[in-house]
Each structure stands twice: as C-alpha cells, then as structure tokens.
Design a protein around this motif. Sequence first.
Motif, PDB file in Angstrom:
ATOM      1  N   HIS A  49       6.422  71.505 -23.394  1.00 36.68           N
ATOM      2  CA  HIS A  49       5.764  70.232 -23.642  1.00 36.68           C
ATOM      3  C   HIS A  49       6.665  69.110 -23.147  1.00 36.68           C
ATOM      4  N   ARG A  50       6.060  67.988 -22.817  1.00 36.18           N
ATOM      5  CA  ARG A  50       6.829  66.848 -22.357  1.00 36.18           C
ATOM      6  C   ARG A  50       7.830  66.420 -23.428  1.00 36.18           C
ATOM      7  N   ALA A  51       9.060  66.154 -23.007  1.00 31.34           N
ATOM      8  CA  ALA A  51      10.095  65.715 -23.927  1.00 31.34           C
ATOM      9  C   ALA A  51       9.921  64.244 -24.256  1.00 31.34           C
ATOM     10  N   GLY A  52      10.212  63.887 -25.505  1.00 35.78           N
ATOM     11  CA  GLY A  52      10.105  62.498 -25.936  1.00 35.78           C
ATOM     12  C   GLY A  52      11.464  61.894 -26.227  1.00 35.78           C
ATOM     13  N   THR A  57       8.881  60.835 -36.694  1.00 34.66           N
ATOM     14  CA  THR A  57       7.661  60.042 -36.515  1.00 34.66           C
ATOM     15  C   THR A  57       7.848  58.914 -35.502  1.00 34.66           C
ATOM     16  N   GLN A  58       9.094  58.615 -35.147  1.00 36.21           N
ATOM     17  CA  GLN A  58       9.359  57.548 -34.177  1.00 36.21           C
ATOM     18  C   GLN A  58       9.379  58.065 -32.735  1.00 36.21           C
ATOM     19  N   GLN A  59       9.195  59.368 -32.553  1.00 37.75           N
ATOM     20  CA  GLN A  59       9.282  59.929 -31.203  1.00 37.75           C
ATOM     21  C   GLN A  59       8.095  59.471 -30.353  1.00 37.75           C
ATOM     22  N   GLN A  60       8.400  59.209 -29.075  1.00 36.46           N
ATOM     23  CA  GLN A  60       7.360  58.787 -28.144  1.00 36.46           C
ATOM     24  C   GLN A  60       7.676  59.287 -26.743  1.00 36.46           C
ATOM     25  N   PHE A 127      21.499  60.194 -32.914  1.00 38.71           N
ATOM     26  CA  PHE A 127      20.579  59.174 -33.405  1.00 38.71           C
ATOM     27  C   PHE A 127      21.321  58.166 -34.284  1.00 38.71           C
ATOM     28  N   ARG A 128      20.814  56.955 -34.320  1.00 38.63           N
ATOM     29  CA  ARG A 128      21.457  55.903 -35.114  1.00 38.63           C
ATOM     30  C   ARG A 128      21.441  56.222 -36.606  1.00 38.63           C
ATOM     31  N   ASP A 129      20.372  56.895 -37.064  1.00 37.46           N
ATOM     32  CA  ASP A 129      20.213  57.139 -38.497  1.00 37.46           C
ATOM     33  C   ASP A 129      20.531  58.571 -38.901  1.00 37.46           C
ATOM     34  N   ASN A 130      21.191  59.329 -37.998  1.00 34.60           N
ATOM     35  CA  ASN A 130      21.476  60.726 -38.309  1.00 34.60           C
ATOM     36  C   ASN A 130      22.708  61.165 -37.536  1.00 34.60           C
TER      37      ASN A 130
END
Length: 206
Positions: A49-52, A57-60, A127-130
């Motif tokens: 699948h295309r990588a985001g 939930t913030q993935q796009q 990630f900023r929050d992890n």
Amino acid sequence: MTELTHRLPAIIDALAEQGWVVVDGFLTPAQITALRVEGERRYAAGEFHRAGIGRATQQQIRDDIRSDAVRWLDPIDRQPAELPYWANIEALQTELNRSLYLGIHEGEFHYAHYPAGGFYQRHLDRFRDNSARVISCVFYLNEDWQDTDGGHLRLWLDAEGQAEYRDIAPQAGRLVLFTSERFWHAVQPATRPRWSVTGWLRRAEV
C-alpha cells in the motif's frame, strides 16, 4: 559463531562514536535474492500500500513528500526468505542492548518499493510525540546497482540537517544504521525501481 558476530563490536563502536554506520554484506547474495523475490511476490499479489507520513490518525498520503509503497513484515508469521534477516537483526539488537544499554524491545520492518523516479523528501524518523524509535535500519536489495542509477540515501551529518551530508548508494547487501532522533535523511530519485527492507529498532511504548 557467524561472520556477522565477529563484526558486531566494530558496528557497535561506530554507532556509539558517530551515530551512524554502513554495513556491507549483511546477508549473503543468495539470501538477498530470496528476500527481494519474496518482496516482489508480495508486490505482485497486491499486498503493498502507498506509504504515508505522520502517525496513527494523523497519517496522510502526500505525493509531494514520498512516493514509495510498503508491506510490513509479520514478526510472528515469518516467511522462509525473511528468516536470515530477522536472525541478523535480532543479533544486532541483542548486542546493542548489551553494549549500549539502549533498552530496545522490538523491531518493526517493511518492504519498501520505489518506482523509477520515486523519492522521499528530507525527514526525521522519530515522531514528535513518540520516542519509541531508537535505531533506523535500511537494508538494500538492489543487485547490480550502479552509481549512475541514483536512488542514494542522503544522510545529513550536521545537527540542523542543512549542510554536511553523505550520499549512500542502495547496493544489494548494504545495511545503513543511524540514530532515529538525530539524522535528517532523504531518498533521492532513481532511474530504475528500488527495493529495500526498512524499519526501526524500538523501545517499548509507554
């Protein structure tokens, strides 16, 4: 004792001293071919699948930032072609924890396929929050890769990720390791499709 076991102290020393290291010959040529064929089989079966970008939930999907497709490796249902990779990565994880006390709990990895012209803009892996991602791991599956084919990993060595960098060719059997929180990096476009197994050695999330 495997050939990798003899090399682990030098690999660990390089990571401790400079935060990144290039390891050639991480698997044998036959093991590399088997792993790429397994990735190609899964790709042909429509499992990618295309990588985001972003997390949960913030993935796009952002075509202007990255253009690869991925398929996650299952740490429980390991395919035969994947076993040598898992064995060497877990040996590396054990030695990192023993020598550097990194507290790595697990690895998560995916096949990555970049089409000709595919790219990934400059980014950090943590990630900023992890803060779970500790060591980024990129293992290349591209046989007979020429420097003129492009597709280099550009790894910025200065703290700001602006000036000093190293371009690393995606040659088959080459593993690139670097600390996830520190190094800005990007995937340069290539003239041919580009394969890797990419992922992270991670601490347990709290």
